[in-house]
Design a protein around this motif. Structure first.
Motif, PDB file in Angstrom:
ATOM      1  N   ARG A  16     -44.906 -34.104  24.229  1.00 44.64           N
ATOM      2  CA  ARG A  16     -45.006 -34.480  22.812  1.00 44.64           C
ATOM      3  C   ARG A  16     -43.938 -33.788  21.963  1.00 44.64           C
ATOM      4  N   ARG A  17     -42.985 -33.147  22.587  1.00 43.41           N
ATOM      5  CA  ARG A  17     -42.026 -32.321  21.866  1.00 43.41           C
ATOM      6  C   ARG A  17     -41.048 -33.134  21.007  1.00 43.41           C
ATOM      7  N   GLY A  18     -40.672 -34.316  21.317  1.00 41.35           N
ATOM      8  CA  GLY A  18     -39.694 -35.077  20.550  1.00 41.35           C
ATOM      9  C   GLY A  18     -40.284 -36.151  19.666  1.00 41.35           C
ATOM     10  N   VAL A  19     -41.607 -36.198  19.562  1.00 37.12           N
ATOM     11  CA  VAL A  19     -42.267 -37.275  18.815  1.00 37.12           C
ATOM     12  C   VAL A  19     -41.891 -37.238  17.328  1.00 37.12           C
ATOM     13  N   ALA A  20     -41.873 -36.082  16.721  1.00 35.17           N
ATOM     14  CA  ALA A  20     -41.564 -35.970  15.287  1.00 35.17           C
ATOM     15  C   ALA A  20     -40.149 -36.442  14.996  1.00 35.17           C
ATOM     16  N   VAL A  21     -39.211 -36.101  15.868  1.00 32.53           N
ATOM     17  CA  VAL A  21     -37.830 -36.525  15.667  1.00 32.53           C
ATOM     18  C   VAL A  21     -37.720 -38.049  15.779  1.00 32.53           C
ATOM     19  N   VAL A  22     -38.396 -38.624  16.747  1.00 38.14           N
ATOM     20  CA  VAL A  22     -38.355 -40.077  16.919  1.00 38.14           C
ATOM     21  C   VAL A  22     -39.012 -40.773  15.725  1.00 38.14           C
ATOM     22  N   GLU A  23     -40.148 -40.272  15.272  1.00 38.22           N
ATOM     23  CA  GLU A  23     -40.822 -40.857  14.104  1.00 38.22           C
ATOM     24  C   GLU A  23     -39.944 -40.753  12.856  1.00 38.22           C
ATOM     25  N   PHE A  24     -39.300 -39.610  12.683  1.00 35.92           N
ATOM     26  CA  PHE A  24     -38.403 -39.427  11.539  1.00 35.92           C
ATOM     27  C   PHE A  24     -37.239 -40.410  11.619  1.00 35.92           C
TER      28      PHE A  24
END
Length: 186
Positions: free
Chosen positions: A16-24
């Protein structure tokens, strides 16, 4: 090798480490469009209100004339529009002020017309497109009207949401306050 690739894919799927970057990255274009659209819409609204104020001011000033309006005074009225339009440029602001005769049957004809900043004045004694069913036509029957026509080509601030120039135009009608008609001086 196949087993190793399978474990890597399973581990990548659980991470789940890159989810925020992808959502952004997915939401950023929408946010930028909203941001620039808000700026452009607010600027467009502000300019449109100023164009309406110029049209109203021009018509009101001319309608206050008692008798003959000196041409130099009308030119000063035209020039004063730049103060109303501040901070926006007025190099492309075109203005036409006309006095219209309205017959007792509602037929409108141009009595005189003057233009400013490259606009085309209306032709004297030509028909003016004012429907006989409008309230202003019925109020002015057997008398005169002052008509102020303003056009301003609005160029968007960024051109992101509104890409092209928009021609803003306003027409205001005023009944002369003192005399039945207003003449134009030389």
């Amino acid at each position: 090798m196949y087993l190793r690739l399978k474990r890597l894919l399973v581990r990548f799927g659980r991470s789940r480490r890159g989810v925020a970057v992808v959502e952004f990255a997915l939401i950023m274009p929408v946010l930028l469009t909203l941001y620039f659209g808000t700026i452009e819409a607010a600027s467009l609204y502000s300019v449109d209100r100023r164009v309406a104020a110029v049209a109203g001011t021009m018509g009101d000033l001319v309608s206050r004339t008692n008798g003959t309006l000196p041409a130099a005074t009308l030119t000063q009225y035209f020039s004063a529009a730049s103060g109303v339009m501040l901070p926006y440029p007025t190099t492309a602001l075109t203005q036409v002020v006309s006095v219209i005769a309205v017959s007792s049957t509602g037929v409108a004809t141009v009595y005189w017309s003057r233009a400013y900043n490259g606009a085309t004045p209306r032709v004297a004694n030509a028909a003016f497109p004012l429907a006989a069913t409008t309230q202003i036509n019925q109020v002015a029957r057997g008398s005169y009207l002052v008509v102020s026509e303003i056009v301003y080509p609005y160029k968007p601030v960024y051109g992101v949401v509104i890409p092209n120039t928009i021609n803003l135009s306003h027409i205001e009608y005023f009944v002369p306050r003192f005399a039945a008609k207003i003449d134009i001086g030389s």
